[in-house]
Design a protein around this motif. Structure first.
Motif, short mmCIF file in Angstrom:
data_model
loop_
_atom_site.label_atom_id
_atom_site.label_comp_id
_atom_site.label_asym_id
_atom_site.label_seq_id
_atom_site.Cartn_x
_atom_site.Cartn_y
_atom_site.Cartn_z
N ILE A 89 6.53 -1.79 -6.90
CA ILE A 89 5.84 -2.86 -6.15
C ILE A 89 5.64 -2.43 -4.69
O ILE A 89 4.58 -2.61 -4.10
CB ILE A 89 6.62 -4.19 -6.25
CG1 ILE A 89 6.50 -4.76 -7.68
CG2 ILE A 89 6.13 -5.21 -5.22
CD1 ILE A 89 7.26 -6.06 -7.93
N GLU A 90 6.67 -1.83 -4.12
CA GLU A 90 6.57 -1.34 -2.74
C GLU A 90 5.45 -0.28 -2.62
O GLU A 90 4.65 -0.31 -1.67
CB GLU A 90 7.92 -0.78 -2.29
CG GLU A 90 7.99 -0.35 -0.85
CD GLU A 90 7.66 -1.48 0.14
OE1 GLU A 90 7.96 -2.66 -0.16
OE2 GLU A 90 7.09 -1.18 1.21
N TRP B 52 2.08 -1.88 -2.62
CA TRP B 52 1.77 -2.45 -1.29
C TRP B 52 1.31 -1.35 -0.33
O TRP B 52 0.32 -1.52 0.37
CB TRP B 52 3.01 -3.17 -0.72
CG TRP B 52 2.69 -3.84 0.58
CD1 TRP B 52 2.21 -5.10 0.77
CD2 TRP B 52 2.76 -3.25 1.90
NE1 TRP B 52 1.98 -5.34 2.11
CE2 TRP B 52 2.32 -4.22 2.83
CE3 TRP B 52 3.16 -2.00 2.38
CZ2 TRP B 52 2.27 -3.97 4.20
CZ3 TRP B 52 3.09 -1.76 3.75
CH2 TRP B 52 2.66 -2.75 4.64
N GLN B 53 2.03 -0.22 -0.34
CA GLN B 53 1.68 0.89 0.57
C GLN B 53 0.26 1.37 0.29
O GLN B 53 -0.53 1.61 1.20
CB GLN B 53 2.66 2.07 0.38
CG GLN B 53 4.10 1.79 0.78
CD GLN B 53 4.30 1.71 2.28
OE1 GLN B 53 3.40 2.02 3.05
NE2 GLN B 53 5.46 1.24 2.70
N LEU C 242 -2.23 -0.25 -1.25
CA LEU C 242 -3.22 -1.27 -0.88
C LEU C 242 -3.40 -1.33 0.63
O LEU C 242 -4.52 -1.44 1.14
CB LEU C 242 -2.78 -2.65 -1.39
CG LEU C 242 -3.03 -2.92 -2.87
CD1 LEU C 242 -2.27 -4.17 -3.30
CD2 LEU C 242 -4.53 -3.12 -3.12
N HIS C 243 -2.29 -1.26 1.35
CA HIS C 243 -2.33 -1.33 2.81
C HIS C 243 -3.20 -0.20 3.36
O HIS C 243 -4.04 -0.40 4.24
CB HIS C 243 -0.90 -1.23 3.34
CG HIS C 243 -0.80 -1.32 4.82
ND1 HIS C 243 -1.18 -2.42 5.54
CD2 HIS C 243 -0.35 -0.43 5.74
CE1 HIS C 243 -0.99 -2.21 6.82
NE2 HIS C 243 -0.49 -1.00 6.97
N LEU D 151 -5.14 -11.49 -6.38
CA LEU D 151 -4.04 -10.92 -7.17
C LEU D 151 -4.07 -11.59 -8.54
O LEU D 151 -4.00 -12.82 -8.63
CB LEU D 151 -2.70 -11.18 -6.48
CG LEU D 151 -1.44 -10.95 -7.33
CD1 LEU D 151 -1.33 -9.51 -7.81
CD2 LEU D 151 -0.18 -11.33 -6.54
N LEU E 121 5.87 -9.79 -6.90
CA LEU E 121 4.65 -9.08 -6.50
C LEU E 121 3.85 -9.92 -5.50
O LEU E 121 3.37 -9.41 -4.49
CB LEU E 121 3.80 -8.76 -7.75
CG LEU E 121 2.56 -7.92 -7.52
CD1 LEU E 121 2.88 -6.56 -6.90
CD2 LEU E 121 1.80 -7.72 -8.84
N ARG F 101 5.45 -9.82 -2.07
CA ARG F 101 5.21 -8.58 -1.33
C ARG F 101 3.77 -8.50 -0.81
O ARG F 101 3.51 -7.87 0.22
CB ARG F 101 5.51 -7.35 -2.23
CG ARG F 101 5.53 -6.04 -1.45
CD ARG F 101 6.63 -6.08 -0.41
NE ARG F 101 6.60 -4.97 0.54
CZ ARG F 101 6.05 -5.02 1.76
NH1 ARG F 101 5.43 -6.11 2.16
NH2 ARG F 101 6.12 -4.00 2.58
N CYS F 102 2.84 -9.14 -1.54
CA CYS F 102 1.42 -9.02 -1.17
C CYS F 102 0.93 -10.16 -0.27
O CYS F 102 -0.26 -10.18 0.09
CB CYS F 102 0.56 -8.96 -2.44
SG CYS F 102 0.79 -7.44 -3.37
N ASP G 201 1.22 -10.84 2.86
CA ASP G 201 0.58 -10.48 4.14
C ASP G 201 -0.81 -9.88 3.91
O ASP G 201 -1.74 -10.15 4.69
CB ASP G 201 1.47 -9.52 4.95
CG ASP G 201 1.82 -8.24 4.21
OD1 ASP G 201 1.59 -8.16 2.98
OD2 ASP G 201 2.31 -7.29 4.86
N LEU G 202 -0.98 -9.13 2.83
CA LEU G 202 -2.30 -8.56 2.53
C LEU G 202 -3.28 -9.66 2.13
O LEU G 202 -4.46 -9.62 2.49
CB LEU G 202 -2.19 -7.54 1.38
CG LEU G 202 -1.36 -6.28 1.66
CD1 LEU G 202 -1.19 -5.47 0.38
CD2 LEU G 202 -2.01 -5.43 2.75
#
Ligand SMILES: NC(=O)c1ccc[n+]([C@@H]2O[C@H](COP(=O)([O-])OP(=O)(O)OC[C@H]3O[C@@H](n4cnc5c(N)ncnc54)[C@H](OP(=O)(O)O)[C@@H]3O)[C@@H](O)[C@H]2O)c1
Length: 241
Positions: free
Chosen positions: A65-66, A69-70, A72-73, A82, A126, A129-130, A132-133
């Motif tokens: 999951i991390e 995020w990386q 996608l960022h 999502l 998930l 974690r997402c 902020d995106l």
């Protein structure tokens, strides 16, 4: 032209979401455990090399999951949609390869918890974690694929404890999330996709996954803030809790 993350994208409804999103020009990050086991996804990647990104994702794996995020960022900067689609039922290989989850007398707490992890907890992890995106996305939405079997109003059959209860838990977790993140402009709803012709639904099912995916995406496009936290059918009609 949304930026979309889809879990369980290698087959069934997840793959149908990938196809539908590509057709309408979205950019997709397709979460898949073993891309080499999905020739259809690999073919789509060859056809849409810019629009389709394959991301390794076992939804129960915090490190994966991390990494998502990386990625996608770095590649997208923000997320517009999502789709929490990945799930298992009592017959899935991930559930132990037998229907023991259906039967009183054979229930096993570790296997029950594993199903709860995949079907209910992982989608929330998930989403968490997402957030902020999504908060910086365009018209951001989170949709989670539940089932009529998670409805407390379902009186059709007993048993099937783990699957039914894990989907009920997913519904409550996503409703709680919906009521919190609407303040960030993120609309969250839960869908019953209907009975579909997939590995899970079997060949006698009424709907194709493509019909369900197209219906869900159409409904999702037209959601407004007042829909946050609703439990809907794939065609947009209300589903009883
Ligand atoms: N089919 C129906 O009639 C029906 C009815 C109601 C609700 N649903 C729900 O609809 C969703 C999609 O179901 P489906 O019919 O497409 O099922 P499916 O054909 O069995 O596909 C399940 C998908 O979930 C993925 N998955 C399972 N465990 C995972 C994990 N730990 N991490 C990441 N991905 C994982 C699988 O990946 P692998 O390929 O790597 O195994 C696969 O892509 C599920 O949430 C299901 O509960 C289906």
């Amino acid at each position: 032209m949304a930026r979309v993350l889809i879990t369980g994208a290698g087959r069934g409804l997840g793959l149908a979401f990938v196809r539908s999103c590509l057709t309408r020009g979205d950019t997709i990050w397709a979460g898949v455990r073993q891309p080499e086991k999905s020739p259809q996804l690999t073919e789509l990647k060859a056809k849409y090399p810019q629009e389709l990104h394959l991301v390794p994702l076992d939804v129960t794996d915090a490190a994966a999951i991390e990494n998502v995020w990386q990625q996608l960022h770095k590649e997208a900067g923000a997320l517009d949609l999502l789709i929490n689609n990945a799930g298992i039922n009592s017959m899935s290989a991930d559930a132990g390869g037998t229907a023991a989850h259906l039967r009183l007398g054979e229930l096993d707490s570790n296997r029950m918890l594993a199903m709860f992890h995949i079907n209910a907890v992982a989608p929330l992890m998930l989403a968490q974690r997402c957030i902020d995106l999504l908060a910086t996305g365009d018209n951001p939405r989170i949709i989670s694929i539940s089932s009529w079997l998670g409805s407390l109003a379902n009186k059709a059959s007993g048993g099937n404890y783990s699957y039914c209860a894990s989907k009920t838990a997913l519904n409550m977790l996503m409703r709680a999330l919906a009521l919190e993140v609407i303040s960030k402009g993120i609309i969250t709803v839960i869908f019953n996709p209907g009975w579909m012709q997939t590995d899970m639904g079997g060949p006698r099912a009424k709907l194709t996954p493509d019909e369900s995916a197209r219906g869900i995406l159409q409904v999702t496009d037209n959601l407004t803030a007042s829909d946050a936290g609703r439990f809907l059918n794939w065609d947009g009609t209300e589903h009883p809790w």
